[in-house]
Design an enzyme around this catalytic site. Sequence first.
Site, PDB file in Angstrom:
ATOM      1  CE  LYS A 154      62.405  55.174  83.608  1.00 45.05           C
ATOM      2  NZ  LYS A 154      61.596  56.153  82.930  1.00 45.05           N
ATOM      3  CE  LYS A 177      68.104  50.457  78.657  1.00 46.65           C
ATOM      4  NZ  LYS A 177      67.047  51.192  78.007  1.00 46.65           N
ATOM      5  CE  LYS A 215      58.950  48.757  77.850  1.00 47.31           C
ATOM      6  NZ  LYS A 215      58.282  49.864  77.167  1.00 47.31           N
TER       7      LYS A 215
HETATM    8  P1  ADP Z   1      64.173  53.407  80.920  1.00 45.05           P
HETATM    9  O1  ADP Z   1      64.857  52.352  80.074  1.00 45.05           O
HETATM   10  O2  ADP Z   1      64.942  53.689  82.170  1.00 45.05           O
HETATM   11  O3  ADP Z   1      62.720  53.097  81.177  1.00 45.05           O
HETATM   12  P2  ADP Z   1      63.142  55.304  79.033  1.00 45.05           P
HETATM   13  O4  ADP Z   1      62.697  54.175  78.196  1.00 45.05           O
HETATM   14  O5  ADP Z   1      62.082  56.120  79.721  1.00 45.05           O
HETATM   15  O6  ADP Z   1      64.203  54.768  80.114  1.00 45.05           O
HETATM   16  O7  ADP Z   1      64.058  56.260  78.161  1.00 45.05           O
HETATM   17  C1  ADP Z   1      63.860  57.633  77.852  1.00 45.05           C
HETATM   18  C2  ADP Z   1      64.953  58.082  76.888  1.00 45.05           C
HETATM   19  O8  ADP Z   1      66.255  57.874  77.458  1.00 45.05           O
HETATM   20  C3  ADP Z   1      64.955  57.300  75.573  1.00 45.05           C
HETATM   21  O9  ADP Z   1      65.343  58.156  74.518  1.00 45.05           O
HETATM   22  C4  ADP Z   1      66.002  56.246  75.800  1.00 45.05           C
HETATM   23  O10 ADP Z   1      66.557  55.763  74.602  1.00 45.05           O
HETATM   24  C5  ADP Z   1      67.026  57.009  76.623  1.00 45.05           C
HETATM   25  N1  ADP Z   1      67.777  56.076  77.499  1.00 45.05           N
HETATM   26  C6  ADP Z   1      67.279  55.335  78.520  1.00 45.05           C
HETATM   27  N2  ADP Z   1      68.232  54.586  79.106  1.00 45.05           N
HETATM   28  C7  ADP Z   1      69.386  54.864  78.443  1.00 45.05           C
HETATM   29  C8  ADP Z   1      70.737  54.412  78.572  1.00 45.05           C
HETATM   30  N3  ADP Z   1      71.096  53.540  79.516  1.00 45.05           N
HETATM   31  N4  ADP Z   1      71.646  54.890  77.698  1.00 45.05           N
HETATM   32  C9  ADP Z   1      71.309  55.775  76.732  1.00 45.05           C
HETATM   33  N5  ADP Z   1      70.055  56.245  76.572  1.00 45.05           N
HETATM   34  C10 ADP Z   1      69.100  55.813  77.396  1.00 45.05           C
END
Ligand code: ADP
Length: 323
Positions: free
Chosen positions: A195, A192, A110
């Site tokens: 956001k 991956k 981050k």
């Molecule tokens: P982002 O990476 O988009 O900010 P978050 O950190 O808010 O997403 O993730 C919320 C939930 O969704 C967590 O349990 C995270 O592990 C899961 N998650 C986020 N992106 C993925 C992905 N590309 N594949 C599988 N799980 C994901």
Amino acid sequence: MRILSGIQPSGPLHIGNYLGAIQQYITLQDENDAYYFVADYHALTSVRDAATLRKYVFDVLVDLLALGLDPEKAVLFVQSDVPETVELSWLLTSVTPMGWLEKCVSYKDKVQQGLPAEHGLFAYPVLQAADILLYDADLVPVGQDQKQHLEITRDVAERFNHVYGGKKGVFRLPKPYILDNVAVIPGLDGRKMSKSYNNTIEIFEEPGAIRKKVKKFVTDSTPVEAPKDPDACPLFGLFKLFAKAEDRDEVERRYREGGIGYGEVKTRLGEAIVERFAEARERRAEWVAHPERVAEVRAAGAQKARATARKVLDRARAASGLG
Ligand code: ADP
Ligand code: TRP
């Protein structure tokens, strides 16, 4: 079993969140004692506008309800409605070695992406440990990217138990629940889906926008006629999670034989995604039209979550000599 998971209100939810986490929330709510929350304390590390944060919290509540989270079966709440979380976080911080947080990949990532190196971001995993330990969770459904946070949670719990726990221990040790086939959902650029990479397909985007975005999915330049390896193709990887079994088998066979173009797969994937969320889209509109019902769900969830949290916090306070 006690299930617990949280999701940050830092923007619209995407299909990686759905497949990697939310789908498991919904399956697990039937047979278990489940707690799911909107992690707004965590979102303070990235969302710096009060009105935006409030909107995102509402949006995530509504998205979860629309996708099938049932407040009669699971406790749905907002993290900051349970301020006990922050007190437990301090107790845990006091026994957490700096070195454990320094090695955290998500902090380093981050900061590299341009978030300021603030203490909240650094201490993020301790707050997450508090979330989990405060509810005596056994199992935490998440995507692969949260695995390290779960390891730190266990380490912190063990350390606290060692320092203060006596024979019985204060905290229950949680396990991550990560399904292999959805552990890392690829985004439009093949990395991956996240956001922060701007490569997402949002669950509740307009159907037209979803179809258009899927068209942008990166693929190699293998010609239509050439055989292709479906297992090495992120586009097929996503298609197979949305398609009906017979469509999946047909497309897989044509990959291996040659004769299918990526354009066709993208069109069919776009349709499959739109179709998968069609009912949820209607339910979502209902919830949005009745914000007072969302507020009721939120208040009831807070009450239940707080009752559970208070008991565990009191146990930790007593063990450490507070009060
Ligand atoms: P982002 O990476 O988009 O900010 P978050 O950190 O808010 O997403 O993730 C919320 C939930 O969704 C967590 O349990 C995270 O592990 C899961 N998650 C986020 N992106 C993925 C992905 N590309 N594949 C599988 N799980 C994901
Ligand atoms: N850190 C998680 C994420 O970014 C969200 C989260 C906060 C969480 N507290 C949690 C997940 C507790 C599981 C359990 O996705």
